[in-house]
Write a protein that holds these residues in place. Structure first.
Motif, PDB file in Angstrom:
ATOM      1  N   GLU A   5      -7.778  82.477  71.054  1.00  0.00           N
ATOM      2  CA  GLU A   5      -6.963  83.581  70.677  1.00  0.00           C
ATOM      3  C   GLU A   5      -7.510  84.500  72.151  1.00  0.00           C
ATOM      4  OE1 GLU A   5      -8.603  84.976  67.267  1.00  0.00           O
ATOM      5  OE2 GLU A   5      -6.489  84.462  66.502  1.00  0.00           O
ATOM      6  N   PHE A   6      -9.105  84.409  72.256  1.00  0.00           N
ATOM      7  CA  PHE A   6      -9.419  85.596  73.320  1.00  0.00           C
ATOM      8  C   PHE A   6      -8.761  85.042  74.758  1.00  0.00           C
ATOM      9  CE2 PHE A   6     -11.687  87.255  76.535  1.00  0.00           C
ATOM     10  CZ  PHE A   6     -12.197  88.978  75.857  1.00  0.00           C
ATOM     11  N   GLU A   7      -8.930  83.651  74.885  1.00  0.00           N
ATOM     12  CA  GLU A   7      -8.372  83.148  76.353  1.00  0.00           C
ATOM     13  C   GLU A   7      -6.882  82.883  76.235  1.00  0.00           C
ATOM     14  OE1 GLU A   7     -10.779  80.237  75.501  1.00  0.00           O
ATOM     15  OE2 GLU A   7     -12.365  81.212  76.278  1.00  0.00           O
ATOM     16  N   THR A   8      -6.287  83.983  77.050  1.00  0.00           N
ATOM     17  CA  THR A   8      -4.449  83.939  77.076  1.00  0.00           C
ATOM     18  C   THR A   8      -3.483  83.850  78.244  1.00  0.00           C
ATOM     19  OG1 THR A   8      -4.026  86.103  77.602  1.00  0.00           O
ATOM     20  CG2 THR A   8      -4.267  85.358  74.728  1.00  0.00           C
ATOM     21  N   GLU A   9      -2.798  84.055  78.640  1.00  0.00           N
ATOM     22  CA  GLU A   9      -2.349  83.232  79.764  1.00  0.00           C
ATOM     23  C   GLU A   9      -2.676  84.672  80.341  1.00  0.00           C
ATOM     24  OE1 GLU A   9      -0.469  82.409  83.355  1.00  0.00           O
ATOM     25  OE2 GLU A   9      -0.979  80.889  81.352  1.00  0.00           O
ATOM     26  N   GLU A  10      -2.380  86.160  79.517  1.00  0.00           N
ATOM     27  CA  GLU A  10      -3.251  87.554  80.590  1.00  0.00           C
ATOM     28  C   GLU A  10      -3.624  87.404  81.123  1.00  0.00           C
ATOM     29  OE1 GLU A  10      -1.142  86.750  77.343  1.00  0.00           O
ATOM     30  OE2 GLU A  10       1.032  87.431  78.412  1.00  0.00           O
ATOM     31  N   MET A  11      -5.183  86.677  80.476  1.00  0.00           N
ATOM     32  CA  MET A  11      -6.649  86.718  80.725  1.00  0.00           C
ATOM     33  C   MET A  11      -6.752  85.863  82.025  1.00  0.00           C
ATOM     34  SD  MET A  11      -8.209  88.648  77.344  1.00  0.00           S
ATOM     35  CE  MET A  11      -9.815  88.349  78.199  1.00  0.00           C
ATOM     36  N   ARG A  12      -5.977  85.064  82.413  1.00  0.00           N
ATOM     37  CA  ARG A  12      -6.280  84.071  83.777  1.00  0.00           C
ATOM     38  C   ARG A  12      -6.365  84.669  84.611  1.00  0.00           C
ATOM     39  NH1 ARG A  12      -2.388  82.672  86.899  1.00  0.00           N
ATOM     40  NH2 ARG A  12      -0.874  83.305  86.133  1.00  0.00           N
ATOM     41  N   PRO A  13      -7.989  84.494  85.587  1.00  0.00           N
ATOM     42  CA  PRO A  13      -8.108  84.929  86.366  1.00  0.00           C
ATOM     43  C   PRO A  13      -7.072  84.670  87.885  1.00  0.00           C
ATOM     44  CG  PRO A  13      -9.634  83.210  86.030  1.00  0.00           C
ATOM     45  CD  PRO A  13      -8.320  83.342  84.672  1.00  0.00           C
ATOM     46  N   VAL A  14      -6.343  85.225  89.254  1.00  0.00           N
ATOM     47  CA  VAL A  14      -5.113  85.019  89.574  1.00  0.00           C
ATOM     48  C   VAL A  14      -6.039  85.526  91.300  1.00  0.00           C
ATOM     49  CG1 VAL A  14      -3.631  85.690  88.573  1.00  0.00           C
ATOM     50  CG2 VAL A  14      -4.758  87.719  89.726  1.00  0.00           C
ATOM     51  N   ALA A  28      -4.399  87.838  85.317  1.00  0.00           N
ATOM     52  CA  ALA A  28      -2.899  87.940  86.201  1.00  0.00           C
ATOM     53  C   ALA A  28      -2.100  89.209  85.431  1.00  0.00           C
ATOM     54  CB  ALA A  28      -2.982  86.704  84.215  1.00  0.00           C
ATOM     55  N   ASP A  29      -2.149  89.605  84.345  1.00  0.00           N
ATOM     56  CA  ASP A  29      -2.307  90.813  83.618  1.00  0.00           C
ATOM     57  C   ASP A  29      -2.175  92.090  84.510  1.00  0.00           C
ATOM     58  OD1 ASP A  29      -4.452  92.322  83.248  1.00  0.00           O
ATOM     59  OD2 ASP A  29      -4.011  91.626  80.860  1.00  0.00           O
ATOM     60  N   GLY A  30      -2.897  92.106  85.766  1.00  0.00           N
ATOM     61  CA  GLY A  30      -3.415  93.104  86.734  1.00  0.00           C
ATOM     62  C   GLY A  30      -4.534  94.371  86.473  1.00  0.00           C
ATOM     63  N   ARG A  31      -4.938  93.666  85.669  1.00  0.00           N
ATOM     64  CA  ARG A  31      -6.540  94.240  85.138  1.00  0.00           C
ATOM     65  C   ARG A  31      -7.939  93.848  86.186  1.00  0.00           C
ATOM     66  NH1 ARG A  31      -7.319  93.746  78.983  1.00  0.00           N
ATOM     67  NH2 ARG A  31      -6.607  91.809  80.000  1.00  0.00           N
ATOM     68  N   THR A  32      -8.520  94.402  86.629  1.00  0.00           N
ATOM     69  CA  THR A  32      -9.630  93.908  87.897  1.00  0.00           C
ATOM     70  C   THR A  32     -10.555  93.848  86.142  1.00  0.00           C
ATOM     71  OG1 THR A  32      -8.517  94.172  88.866  1.00  0.00           O
ATOM     72  CG2 THR A  32     -10.889  94.380  89.612  1.00  0.00           C
ATOM     73  N   ILE A  33     -11.669  92.966  86.350  1.00  0.00           N
ATOM     74  CA  ILE A  33     -13.090  93.246  85.533  1.00  0.00           C
ATOM     75  C   ILE A  33     -13.782  93.225  87.261  1.00  0.00           C
ATOM     76  CG2 ILE A  33     -12.481  93.434  83.329  1.00  0.00           C
ATOM     77  CD1 ILE A  33     -13.592  90.812  83.787  1.00  0.00           C
ATOM     78  N   ASP A  53     -16.437  81.264  97.774  1.00  0.00           N
ATOM     79  CA  ASP A  53     -16.244  81.038  97.906  1.00  0.00           C
ATOM     80  C   ASP A  53     -15.768  80.352  96.381  1.00  0.00           C
ATOM     81  OD1 ASP A  53     -14.804  77.877  98.606  1.00  0.00           O
ATOM     82  OD2 ASP A  53     -17.096  76.834  99.070  1.00  0.00           O
ATOM     83  N   ILE A  54     -15.358  80.702  96.256  1.00  0.00           N
ATOM     84  CA  ILE A  54     -14.456  80.116  94.893  1.00  0.00           C
ATOM     85  C   ILE A  54     -13.350  80.017  94.166  1.00  0.00           C
ATOM     86  CG2 ILE A  54     -14.615  82.275  92.716  1.00  0.00           C
ATOM     87  CD1 ILE A  54     -15.688  84.618  93.899  1.00  0.00           C
ATOM     88  N   GLU A  55     -13.649  79.742  93.745  1.00  0.00           N
ATOM     89  CA  GLU A  55     -12.629  78.323  92.640  1.00  0.00           C
ATOM     90  C   GLU A  55     -11.996  78.728  91.619  1.00  0.00           C
ATOM     91  OE1 GLU A  55     -12.256  74.391  92.561  1.00  0.00           O
ATOM     92  OE2 GLU A  55     -14.404  74.433  93.672  1.00  0.00           O
ATOM     93  N   LEU A  56     -10.838  79.180  91.030  1.00  0.00           N
ATOM     94  CA  LEU A  56     -10.513  80.187  89.749  1.00  0.00           C
ATOM     95  C   LEU A  56      -9.671  78.734  88.864  1.00  0.00           C
ATOM     96  CD1 LEU A  56      -7.646  82.752  91.549  1.00  0.00           C
ATOM     97  CD2 LEU A  56      -9.795  83.234  90.660  1.00  0.00           C
ATOM     98  N   MET A  57     -10.690  79.006  87.742  1.00  0.00           N
ATOM     99  CA  MET A  57      -9.699  78.484  86.517  1.00  0.00           C
ATOM    100  C   MET A  57      -9.279  78.479  85.275  1.00  0.00           C
ATOM    101  SD  MET A  57     -13.571  75.969  86.546  1.00  0.00           S
ATOM    102  CE  MET A  57     -14.211  77.908  85.279  1.00  0.00           C
ATOM    103  N   TYR A  58      -8.654  78.687  84.319  1.00  0.00           N
ATOM    104  CA  TYR A  58      -8.021  79.444  83.626  1.00  0.00           C
ATOM    105  C   TYR A  58      -8.680  80.039  82.620  1.00  0.00           C
ATOM    106  CZ  TYR A  58      -4.527  80.652  79.449  1.00  0.00           C
ATOM    107  OH  TYR A  58      -4.135  81.061  78.720  1.00  0.00           O
ATOM    108  N   GLU A  59     -10.117  79.757  82.519  1.00  0.00           N
ATOM    109  CA  GLU A  59     -11.314  80.372  81.497  1.00  0.00           C
ATOM    110  C   GLU A  59     -12.501  81.502  82.895  1.00  0.00           C
ATOM    111  OE1 GLU A  59     -12.173  77.800  78.713  1.00  0.00           O
ATOM    112  OE2 GLU A  59     -10.798  77.453  77.753  1.00  0.00           O
ATOM    113  N   GLY A  60     -12.578  81.021  83.992  1.00  0.00           N
ATOM    114  CA  GLY A  60     -12.998  81.592  84.479  1.00  0.00           C
ATOM    115  C   GLY A  60     -13.305  81.158  85.924  1.00  0.00           C
TER     116      GLY A  60
END
Length: 91
Positions: A5-14, A28-33, A53-60
């Motif tokens: 429930e926590f990890e949604t498409e909107e929380m995917r790092p872009v 993905a929803d525009g927020r920056t943390i 040198d960072i790789e984006l993953m679905y959860e982090g």
């Protein structure tokens, strides 16, 4: 709330990057943390190129040079890595 429930498409790092003292992630929803770099001791040995040198993953995000990563969820929850110690501040 379950992990799914926590990890949604909107929380995917872009986008992810590091500054002198912080790691930043745009979702993905525009927020920056952001979180302090010292929360993640495995990053202390990386130079500026290695830090970014960072790789984006679905959860982090993942640093291949350190062979370590962090989840977006852990950043939201304020979870530091074991052994993380805040640097002493100059008086």
């Amino acid at each position: 709330m379950t992990s799914l429930e926590f990890e949604t498409e909107e929380m995917r790092p872009v986008k992810a990057w590091c500054t002198k003292g912080e790691v930043h992630v745009t979702l993905a929803d525009g927020r920056t943390i952001s979180a302090p770099l010292w929360w993640y001791p495995f990053l202390s040995g990386l130079d500026e190129d290695g830090l970014n040198d960072i790789e984006l993953m679905y959860e982090g995000i993942w640093w291949s040079q350190a062979d370590e990563g962090i989840s977006v969820k852990s950043m939201f929850l304020g979870q530091k890595m074991p052994g993380a110690k805040e640097p002493e501040r100059a008086a």
